[in-house]
Scaffold this motif. Structure first.
Motif, PDB file in Angstrom:
ATOM      1  N   PRO A 150     -33.356  12.279  37.705  1.00  0.00           N
ATOM      2  CA  PRO A 150     -31.974  11.685  37.797  1.00  0.00           C
ATOM      3  C   PRO A 150     -31.651  10.860  36.533  1.00  0.00           C
ATOM      4  O   PRO A 150     -32.409  10.290  36.154  1.00  0.00           O
ATOM      5  N   CYS A 151     -30.436  10.899  36.121  1.00  0.00           N
ATOM      6  CA  CYS A 151     -30.022  10.025  35.057  1.00  0.00           C
ATOM      7  C   CYS A 151     -29.643   8.461  35.369  1.00  0.00           C
ATOM      8  O   CYS A 151     -29.418   7.940  34.695  1.00  0.00           O
ATOM      9  N   ARG A 152     -29.253   8.388  36.408  1.00  0.00           N
ATOM     10  CA  ARG A 152     -29.043   7.034  37.133  1.00  0.00           C
ATOM     11  C   ARG A 152     -29.488   6.860  38.382  1.00  0.00           C
ATOM     12  O   ARG A 152     -29.497   7.645  39.287  1.00  0.00           O
ATOM     13  N   GLN A 153     -29.685   5.815  38.905  1.00  0.00           N
ATOM     14  CA  GLN A 153     -30.047   5.301  40.296  1.00  0.00           C
ATOM     15  C   GLN A 153     -28.721   4.965  41.048  1.00  0.00           C
ATOM     16  O   GLN A 153     -28.507   3.999  41.547  1.00  0.00           O
ATOM     17  N   GLU A 154     -28.115   6.242  41.306  1.00  0.00           N
ATOM     18  CA  GLU A 154     -26.861   6.198  42.081  1.00  0.00           C
ATOM     19  C   GLU A 154     -26.789   7.330  42.918  1.00  0.00           C
ATOM     20  O   GLU A 154     -27.605   8.352  42.696  1.00  0.00           O
ATOM     21  N   THR A 155     -26.080   7.078  44.123  1.00  0.00           N
ATOM     22  CA  THR A 155     -26.205   8.096  44.984  1.00  0.00           C
ATOM     23  C   THR A 155     -24.701   8.254  45.535  1.00  0.00           C
ATOM     24  O   THR A 155     -23.826   7.447  45.218  1.00  0.00           O
ATOM     25  N   TYR A 156     -24.143   9.546  46.149  1.00  0.00           N
ATOM     26  CA  TYR A 156     -22.900   9.805  46.327  1.00  0.00           C
ATOM     27  C   TYR A 156     -22.724  10.388  47.792  1.00  0.00           C
ATOM     28  O   TYR A 156     -23.392  11.234  48.173  1.00  0.00           O
ATOM     29  N   ASP A 157     -21.724   9.982  48.348  1.00  0.00           N
ATOM     30  CA  ASP A 157     -21.344  10.365  49.861  1.00  0.00           C
ATOM     31  C   ASP A 157     -20.945  12.020  49.616  1.00  0.00           C
ATOM     32  O   ASP A 157     -20.345  12.277  48.735  1.00  0.00           O
ATOM     33  N   ASN A 158     -21.664  12.670  50.757  1.00  0.00           N
ATOM     34  CA  ASN A 158     -21.260  14.027  50.652  1.00  0.00           C
ATOM     35  C   ASN A 158     -20.561  14.850  51.725  1.00  0.00           C
ATOM     36  O   ASN A 158     -20.423  16.018  51.657  1.00  0.00           O
ATOM     37  N   GLU A 159     -20.292  14.142  52.652  1.00  0.00           N
ATOM     38  CA  GLU A 159     -19.657  15.006  53.870  1.00  0.00           C
ATOM     39  C   GLU A 159     -18.664  15.690  53.440  1.00  0.00           C
ATOM     40  O   GLU A 159     -18.490  16.920  53.950  1.00  0.00           O
ATOM     41  N   ALA A 160     -17.611  15.493  52.861  1.00  0.00           N
ATOM     42  CA  ALA A 160     -16.421  16.405  52.502  1.00  0.00           C
ATOM     43  C   ALA A 160     -16.600  17.553  51.765  1.00  0.00           C
ATOM     44  O   ALA A 160     -16.334  18.779  52.132  1.00  0.00           O
ATOM     45  N   VAL A 161     -17.765  17.472  50.906  1.00  0.00           N
ATOM     46  CA  VAL A 161     -18.265  18.666  50.115  1.00  0.00           C
ATOM     47  C   VAL A 161     -19.040  19.691  50.962  1.00  0.00           C
ATOM     48  O   VAL A 161     -19.029  20.802  50.864  1.00  0.00           O
ATOM     49  N   ILE A 162     -19.798  18.856  51.706  1.00  0.00           N
ATOM     50  CA  ILE A 162     -20.817  19.597  52.539  1.00  0.00           C
ATOM     51  C   ILE A 162     -20.212  20.523  53.515  1.00  0.00           C
ATOM     52  O   ILE A 162     -20.370  21.750  53.873  1.00  0.00           O
ATOM     53  N   ARG A 163     -19.112  19.869  54.248  1.00  0.00           N
ATOM     54  CA  ARG A 163     -18.187  20.617  55.237  1.00  0.00           C
ATOM     55  C   ARG A 163     -17.430  21.632  54.382  1.00  0.00           C
ATOM     56  O   ARG A 163     -17.307  22.971  55.267  1.00  0.00           O
ATOM     57  N   PRO A 180     -22.180  21.066  43.322  1.00  0.00           N
ATOM     58  CA  PRO A 180     -22.025  19.629  43.091  1.00  0.00           C
ATOM     59  C   PRO A 180     -22.756  19.498  41.791  1.00  0.00           C
ATOM     60  O   PRO A 180     -24.051  19.934  41.537  1.00  0.00           O
ATOM     61  N   THR A 181     -21.855  18.665  40.675  1.00  0.00           N
ATOM     62  CA  THR A 181     -22.883  18.192  39.576  1.00  0.00           C
ATOM     63  C   THR A 181     -22.776  16.939  39.338  1.00  0.00           C
ATOM     64  O   THR A 181     -21.752  16.193  39.697  1.00  0.00           O
ATOM     65  N   CYS A 182     -23.785  16.302  38.523  1.00  0.00           N
ATOM     66  CA  CYS A 182     -23.905  14.770  38.232  1.00  0.00           C
ATOM     67  C   CYS A 182     -22.508  14.617  37.591  1.00  0.00           C
ATOM     68  O   CYS A 182     -22.329  14.964  36.509  1.00  0.00           O
ATOM     69  N   PRO A 183     -21.653  13.478  37.846  1.00  0.00           N
ATOM     70  CA  PRO A 183     -20.473  12.936  37.248  1.00  0.00           C
ATOM     71  C   PRO A 183     -20.731  12.417  35.794  1.00  0.00           C
ATOM     72  O   PRO A 183     -19.824  12.356  35.032  1.00  0.00           O
ATOM     73  N   HIS A 184     -21.987  12.129  35.671  1.00  0.00           N
ATOM     74  CA  HIS A 184     -22.400  11.448  34.340  1.00  0.00           C
ATOM     75  C   HIS A 184     -22.861  12.448  33.460  1.00  0.00           C
ATOM     76  O   HIS A 184     -22.582  12.302  32.196  1.00  0.00           O
ATOM     77  N   CYS A 185     -23.953  13.088  33.894  1.00  0.00           N
ATOM     78  CA  CYS A 185     -24.775  14.154  32.718  1.00  0.00           C
ATOM     79  C   CYS A 185     -24.213  15.596  33.121  1.00  0.00           C
ATOM     80  O   CYS A 185     -24.915  16.390  32.354  1.00  0.00           O
ATOM     81  N   GLY A 186     -23.981  15.968  34.298  1.00  0.00           N
ATOM     82  CA  GLY A 186     -23.534  17.304  34.548  1.00  0.00           C
ATOM     83  C   GLY A 186     -24.653  18.158  35.168  1.00  0.00           C
ATOM     84  O   GLY A 186     -24.469  19.341  35.258  1.00  0.00           O
ATOM     85  N   ALA A 187     -25.715  17.714  35.389  1.00  0.00           N
ATOM     86  CA  ALA A 187     -26.839  18.013  35.899  1.00  0.00           C
ATOM     87  C   ALA A 187     -26.564  18.674  37.564  1.00  0.00           C
ATOM     88  O   ALA A 187     -25.741  18.019  37.969  1.00  0.00           O
ATOM     89  N   PRO A 188     -27.191  19.440  37.879  1.00  0.00           N
ATOM     90  CA  PRO A 188     -27.031  19.806  39.273  1.00  0.00           C
ATOM     91  C   PRO A 188     -27.344  18.697  40.259  1.00  0.00           C
ATOM     92  O   PRO A 188     -28.389  17.817  39.961  1.00  0.00           O
ATOM     93  N   MET A 189     -26.625  18.461  41.394  1.00  0.00           N
ATOM     94  CA  MET A 189     -26.973  17.505  42.262  1.00  0.00           C
ATOM     95  C   MET A 189     -27.946  17.874  43.307  1.00  0.00           C
ATOM     96  O   MET A 189     -28.272  19.135  43.478  1.00  0.00           O
ATOM     97  N   CYS A 190     -28.718  17.138  43.848  1.00  0.00           N
ATOM     98  CA  CYS A 190     -29.441  17.584  45.117  1.00  0.00           C
ATOM     99  C   CYS A 190     -29.413  16.244  46.132  1.00  0.00           C
ATOM    100  O   CYS A 190     -28.625  15.360  46.150  1.00  0.00           O
ATOM    101  N   VAL A 191     -29.793  16.886  47.481  1.00  0.00           N
ATOM    102  CA  VAL A 191     -29.383  15.813  48.287  1.00  0.00           C
ATOM    103  C   VAL A 191     -30.526  14.867  48.334  1.00  0.00           C
ATOM    104  O   VAL A 191     -31.924  15.198  47.661  1.00  0.00           O
ATOM    105  N   SER A 192     -30.445  13.629  48.485  1.00  0.00           N
ATOM    106  CA  SER A 192     -31.221  12.522  48.327  1.00  0.00           C
ATOM    107  C   SER A 192     -32.171  12.232  49.105  1.00  0.00           C
ATOM    108  O   SER A 192     -32.019  11.362  50.185  1.00  0.00           O
ATOM    109  N   LEU A 193     -33.385  12.907  49.075  1.00  0.00           N
ATOM    110  CA  LEU A 193     -34.501  12.778  49.811  1.00  0.00           C
ATOM    111  C   LEU A 193     -35.823  12.496  48.900  1.00  0.00           C
ATOM    112  O   LEU A 193     -35.889  13.194  48.099  1.00  0.00           O
TER     113      LEU A 193
END
Length: 291
Positions: A150-163, A180-193
């Motif tokens: 990850p490029c930053r130690q940040e997380t993002y709520d995903n309910e709207a996109v998941i639904r 979903p892609t990272c708003p900072h670096c454009g890399a793919p997002m993943c679920v925060s686990l």
């Protein structure tokens, strides 16, 4: 610190079960450690009929037999990957099934000085009404995205996109526009686990960790019940060994382990411990509620 030799309570000891209920009812402070066994008891199973009903088509196409192993399947495209993960998150994080059993637990401890330490990521505690300030989810949250780098130690709520992914997927693929892609670096997002060293420990995670550490510090010399529910051997250092150590160090502490088929305690704390090889729901029955 602990011997390899373990002591196991009788599987059908009604006396031990009643003793555990009395300790919980009388306790002023309870530190609750929860693993996947509680959600399993709440019918949030990852295989069998529930898997076939929710993931039967994906299982047949990819040869996946349960939700857990499906999380590690090497999908060829992100459209397929998120078809799987959007269902997994939606049905295990945003569906209210399973919540009644968690509410039953809350009704037992709501008026006590409690804290919950859990490796579960399905967020059932908050859905059931537990105080967010008394929860520490150590292993992540299905309801959050993070940058996969990850490029930053940040997380993002995903309910709207998941639904949206669940509603718009066709032929077991989501529209590319929903990836979903990272708003900072454009890399793919993943679920925060927590699956490897890329897991993001954001400020919310650290704040919860501090609250847990403060709770432990405040009660380290007090009479307190350590209640362990459905904790297996996948990550024993987070809850099980942690609880054993704290109980050993505090002669006023009591330890209760409930895990059908896997309940045991080390001999060094056996005199102040109860191990129950029973359904977790059996423990809740007939305990006076504090609501």
């Amino acid at each position: 610190m602990f011997s390899r030799k373990k002591t196991v309570s009788s599987t059908n000891s009604s006396c031990k079960l009643q003793q555990a209920k009395e300790q919980i009812a009388q306790a002023d402070a309870i530190l609750i450690g929860v693993g996947s066994g509680l959600s399993t008891a709440a019918s949030l199973t990852y295989d069998g009929e529930r898997f076939e009903r929710l993931f039967g088509d994906l299982g047949e196409r990819y040869g996946i037999t349960d939700m857990y192993s499906g999380g590690f399947y090497p999908f060829d495209t992100l459209e397929e990957y998120w078809a799987w993960w959007s269902r997994h998150v939606c049905y295990n994080r945003y569906d209210d099934s399973g919540v009644p059993l968690y509410r039953e637990l809350l009704s037992l401890v709501a008026q006590k000085d409690y804290f919950v330490l859990t490796t579960n990521v399905d967020h059932c505690f908050q859905k059931a009404g537990f105080d967010k300030q008394r929860l520490f989810y150590t292993q992540g949250d299905y309801g959050l995205f993070q940058c996969s780098r990850p490029c930053r130690q940040e997380t993002y709520d995903n309910e709207a996109v998941i639904r949206a992914m669940v509603q718009q997927q066709r032929d077991m693929r989501i529209p590319s526009s929903l990836i979903p892609t990272c708003p900072h670096c454009g890399a793919p997002m993943c679920v925060s686990l927590r699956v490897d060293d890329t897991f993001v420990e954001d400020e919310g995670w650290h704040a919860a960790a501090r609250r847990y550490e403060d709770y432990v510090r405040r009660h380290r010399h007090h009479a307190i019940v350590y209640l362990e529910l459905g904790v297996g051997a996948n990550t024993p250092g987070i809850i099980k060994y942690n609880f054993w150590r704290q109980v050993l160090q505090n002669p006023k502490a009591q330890y209760i382990c409930v895990n059908k088929g896997e309940a045991f305690v080390p001999q060094k704390i056996a005199a102040r411990s109860i191990a129950l090889n029973c359904d977790i729901r059996d423990l809740f029955a007939s305990i006076p509620h504090t609501s």
